[in-house]
Design a protein around this motif. Sequence first.
Motif, PDB file in Angstrom:
ATOM      1  N   SER A 142      23.644  45.113  32.600  1.00  0.00           N
ATOM      2  CA  SER A 142      22.885  46.003  33.470  1.00  0.00           C
ATOM      3  C   SER A 142      22.577  45.381  34.819  1.00  0.00           C
ATOM      4  O   SER A 142      22.365  46.102  35.809  1.00  0.00           O
ATOM      5  N   ASP A 143      22.539  44.043  34.921  1.00  0.00           N
ATOM      6  CA  ASP A 143      22.244  43.421  36.215  1.00  0.00           C
ATOM      7  C   ASP A 143      23.379  43.625  37.217  1.00  0.00           C
ATOM      8  O   ASP A 143      23.204  43.393  38.414  1.00  0.00           O
ATOM      9  N   ALA A 144      24.536  44.100  36.742  1.00  0.00           N
ATOM     10  CA  ALA A 144      25.640  44.396  37.661  1.00  0.00           C
ATOM     11  C   ALA A 144      25.271  45.538  38.608  1.00  0.00           C
ATOM     12  O   ALA A 144      25.781  45.613  39.724  1.00  0.00           O
ATOM     13  N   ILE A 145      24.360  46.411  38.172  1.00  0.00           N
ATOM     14  CA  ILE A 145      23.945  47.534  39.021  1.00  0.00           C
ATOM     15  C   ILE A 145      23.321  47.020  40.316  1.00  0.00           C
ATOM     16  O   ILE A 145      23.675  47.448  41.411  1.00  0.00           O
ATOM     17  N   SER A 146      22.362  46.082  40.204  1.00  0.00           N
ATOM     18  CA  SER A 146      21.712  45.546  41.398  1.00  0.00           C
ATOM     19  C   SER A 146      22.647  44.626  42.183  1.00  0.00           C
ATOM     20  O   SER A 146      22.597  44.590  43.424  1.00  0.00           O
ATOM     21  N   LEU A 147      23.518  43.905  41.495  1.00  0.00           N
ATOM     22  CA  LEU A 147      24.476  43.040  42.189  1.00  0.00           C
ATOM     23  C   LEU A 147      25.393  43.854  43.091  1.00  0.00           C
ATOM     24  O   LEU A 147      25.609  43.519  44.261  1.00  0.00           O
ATOM     25  N   PHE A 148      25.926  44.934  42.557  1.00  0.00           N
ATOM     26  CA  PHE A 148      26.834  45.776  43.352  1.00  0.00           C
ATOM     27  C   PHE A 148      26.070  46.505  44.459  1.00  0.00           C
ATOM     28  O   PHE A 148      26.614  46.758  45.534  1.00  0.00           O
ATOM     29  N   ALA A 149      24.818  46.861  44.191  1.00  0.00           N
ATOM     30  CA  ALA A 149      24.009  47.539  45.214  1.00  0.00           C
ATOM     31  C   ALA A 149      23.722  46.609  46.390  1.00  0.00           C
ATOM     32  O   ALA A 149      23.605  47.057  47.542  1.00  0.00           O
ATOM     33  N   ASP A 150      23.608  45.305  46.120  1.00  0.00           N
ATOM     34  CA  ASP A 150      23.379  44.320  47.181  1.00  0.00           C
ATOM     35  C   ASP A 150      24.670  43.908  47.877  1.00  0.00           C
ATOM     36  O   ASP A 150      24.641  43.371  48.992  1.00  0.00           O
ATOM     37  N   GLY A 151      25.805  44.131  47.210  1.00  0.00           N
ATOM     38  CA  GLY A 151      27.089  43.675  47.731  1.00  0.00           C
ATOM     39  C   GLY A 151      27.459  42.346  47.105  1.00  0.00           C
ATOM     40  O   GLY A 151      26.594  41.508  46.828  1.00  0.00           O
ATOM     41  N   VAL A 152      28.753  42.167  46.856  1.00  0.00           N
ATOM     42  CA  VAL A 152      29.226  40.930  46.246  1.00  0.00           C
ATOM     43  C   VAL A 152      30.309  40.310  47.119  1.00  0.00           C
ATOM     44  O   VAL A 152      30.948  40.983  47.928  1.00  0.00           O
ATOM     45  N   PHE A 153      30.495  39.015  46.966  1.00  0.00           N
ATOM     46  CA  PHE A 153      31.559  38.325  47.690  1.00  0.00           C
ATOM     47  C   PHE A 153      32.853  38.407  46.875  1.00  0.00           C
ATOM     48  O   PHE A 153      32.882  38.035  45.697  1.00  0.00           O
ATOM     49  N   LEU A 154      33.894  38.902  47.510  1.00  0.00           N
ATOM     50  CA  LEU A 154      35.200  38.927  46.890  1.00  0.00           C
ATOM     51  C   LEU A 154      35.935  37.631  47.213  1.00  0.00           C
ATOM     52  O   LEU A 154      35.674  36.994  48.237  1.00  0.00           O
ATOM     53  N   ARG A 155      36.834  37.252  46.355  1.00  0.00           N
ATOM     54  CA  ARG A 155      37.599  36.035  46.576  1.00  0.00           C
ATOM     55  C   ARG A 155      38.338  36.114  47.913  1.00  0.00           C
ATOM     56  O   ARG A 155      38.944  37.125  48.248  1.00  0.00           O
ATOM     57  N   ASN A 156      38.254  35.037  48.679  1.00  0.00           N
ATOM     58  CA  ASN A 156      38.901  34.910  49.999  1.00  0.00           C
ATOM     59  C   ASN A 156      38.303  35.833  51.052  1.00  0.00           C
ATOM     60  O   ASN A 156      38.924  36.077  52.083  1.00  0.00           O
ATOM     61  N   GLU A 157      37.093  36.356  50.803  1.00  0.00           N
ATOM     62  CA  GLU A 157      36.388  37.193  51.788  1.00  0.00           C
ATOM     63  C   GLU A 157      35.128  36.454  52.240  1.00  0.00           C
ATOM     64  O   GLU A 157      34.461  35.796  51.443  1.00  0.00           O
ATOM     65  N   THR A 158      34.803  36.578  53.515  1.00  0.00           N
ATOM     66  CA  THR A 158      33.617  35.893  54.061  1.00  0.00           C
ATOM     67  C   THR A 158      32.393  36.799  54.111  1.00  0.00           C
ATOM     68  O   THR A 158      31.274  36.313  54.276  1.00  0.00           O
ATOM     69  N   ASP A 159      32.589  38.102  53.986  1.00  0.00           N
ATOM     70  CA  ASP A 159      31.471  39.038  54.020  1.00  0.00           C
ATOM     71  C   ASP A 159      31.332  39.751  52.682  1.00  0.00           C
ATOM     72  O   ASP A 159      32.317  39.996  51.984  1.00  0.00           O
ATOM     73  N   LYS A 160      30.109  40.103  52.351  1.00  0.00           N
ATOM     74  CA  LYS A 160      29.866  40.866  51.135  1.00  0.00           C
ATOM     75  C   LYS A 160      30.452  42.276  51.250  1.00  0.00           C
ATOM     76  O   LYS A 160      30.613  42.819  52.345  1.00  0.00           O
ATOM     77  N   THR A 161      30.720  42.873  50.112  1.00  0.00           N
ATOM     78  CA  THR A 161      31.102  44.283  50.101  1.00  0.00           C
ATOM     79  C   THR A 161      29.892  45.124  50.516  1.00  0.00           C
ATOM     80  O   THR A 161      28.742  44.683  50.412  1.00  0.00           O
ATOM     81  N   ARG A 162      30.151  46.317  50.984  1.00  0.00           N
ATOM     82  CA  ARG A 162      29.054  47.228  51.300  1.00  0.00           C
ATOM     83  C   ARG A 162      28.364  47.667  49.996  1.00  0.00           C
ATOM     84  O   ARG A 162      28.965  47.620  48.933  1.00  0.00           O
ATOM     85  N   PRO A 163      27.120  48.104  50.096  1.00  0.00           N
ATOM     86  CA  PRO A 163      26.412  48.539  48.890  1.00  0.00           C
ATOM     87  C   PRO A 163      27.205  49.587  48.118  1.00  0.00           C
ATOM     88  O   PRO A 163      27.744  50.537  48.703  1.00  0.00           O
ATOM     89  N   ALA A 164      27.310  49.397  46.815  1.00  0.00           N
ATOM     90  CA  ALA A 164      28.059  50.300  45.943  1.00  0.00           C
ATOM     91  C   ALA A 164      27.148  50.758  44.808  1.00  0.00           C
ATOM     92  O   ALA A 164      26.218  50.052  44.419  1.00  0.00           O
ATOM     93  N   GLN A 165      27.414  51.953  44.288  1.00  0.00           N
ATOM     94  CA  GLN A 165      26.585  52.523  43.240  1.00  0.00           C
ATOM     95  C   GLN A 165      27.325  52.423  41.902  1.00  0.00           C
ATOM     96  O   GLN A 165      28.427  52.966  41.759  1.00  0.00           O
ATOM     97  N   LEU A 166      26.712  51.733  40.944  1.00  0.00           N
ATOM     98  CA  LEU A 166      27.305  51.538  39.626  1.00  0.00           C
ATOM     99  C   LEU A 166      26.474  52.278  38.583  1.00  0.00           C
ATOM    100  O   LEU A 166      25.254  52.131  38.517  1.00  0.00           O
ATOM    101  N   GLU A 167      27.164  53.084  37.787  1.00  0.00           N
ATOM    102  CA  GLU A 167      26.523  53.807  36.685  1.00  0.00           C
ATOM    103  C   GLU A 167      27.199  53.377  35.388  1.00  0.00           C
ATOM    104  O   GLU A 167      28.423  53.479  35.248  1.00  0.00           O
ATOM    105  N   LEU A 168      26.412  52.883  34.437  1.00  0.00           N
ATOM    106  CA  LEU A 168      26.960  52.445  33.160  1.00  0.00           C
ATOM    107  C   LEU A 168      27.109  53.645  32.227  1.00  0.00           C
ATOM    108  O   LEU A 168      26.157  54.377  31.981  1.00  0.00           O
ATOM    109  N   LEU A 169      28.331  53.831  31.718  1.00  0.00           N
ATOM    110  CA  LEU A 169      28.627  54.978  30.853  1.00  0.00           C
ATOM    111  C   LEU A 169      28.791  54.572  29.393  1.00  0.00           C
ATOM    112  O   LEU A 169      28.768  55.418  28.502  1.00  0.00           O
ATOM    113  N   GLY A 170      28.960  53.300  29.162  1.00  0.00           N
ATOM    114  CA  GLY A 170      29.151  52.772  27.820  1.00  0.00           C
ATOM    115  C   GLY A 170      29.185  51.265  27.903  1.00  0.00           C
ATOM    116  O   GLY A 170      29.069  50.685  28.979  1.00  0.00           O
ATOM    117  N   GLU A 171      29.376  50.612  26.783  1.00  0.00           N
ATOM    118  CA  GLU A 171      29.361  49.150  26.772  1.00  0.00           C
ATOM    119  C   GLU A 171      30.430  48.578  27.702  1.00  0.00           C
ATOM    120  O   GLU A 171      30.173  47.612  28.417  1.00  0.00           O
TER     121      GLU A 171
END
Length: 230
Positions: A142-171
């Motif tokens: 469930s902590d992936a929801i806030s991580l994606f909302a804050d933005g994450v660093f992708l490999r070989n990228e210097t800037d975070k991704t823009r805020p994204a909305q994650l909805e958990l539908l199952g395990e």
Amino acid sequence: MRLDKFLCDCSDLTRSLAGKLIRQGEVVVDGIVVKQPAFHINEQSQVEFDGVLLTLSQGNRYFMLHKPEGYVCSNEDPDHATVFQLLDEPAMGKLHVVGRLDLDTTGLVLVTDDGQWSHRITSPRHECAKTYRVWLADPVHSDAISLFADGVFLRNETDKTRPAQLELLGECEARLTIHEGKYHQVKRMFASIGNKVVGLHREQIGTLALDETLAPGEYRELTAEEIALF
């Protein structure tokens, strides 16, 4: 309009090939074989090529396609089938995909010959949302929801991704909405939190959802209301 230009506009032919075919006597205008590429026709002229009466398409064209797995979003590919093999439209060479999907990704693909319209969808400046159904190899915490909302660093990228909305539908299932289109972005976002995407399906672009009546490989024209969404 010149006859060779008209032939190009009605087909995938290059100007040089159209001229060659005309000089070979392959084109008939008002019942008469015309061998001059510069021959001028008007709106009343009836032009036949390969026994087919040609007409110019009126205005731009807009399609929604349900992309199956195993197709690439390119006009041509030496190794894989392309989504354009699923379409049956004239002048296919003038069409392009609006925002590509990977070979193994399924779902909503838009196809058009309107460059300005597609730019409004794909340009990062417009931040057009894309929504995906995602299946993962491992459970999503469930902590992936806030991580994606804050933005994450992708490999070989210097800037975070823009805020994204994650909805958990199952395990091991989720719905993710992103507002940019980095290379393999959804797969790389989940890789950044130690998970692997095993299935990916695009459900929506902006507020336009994939038509549920379209089976994989089927397509239809967009309505005027759907075109106006972008």
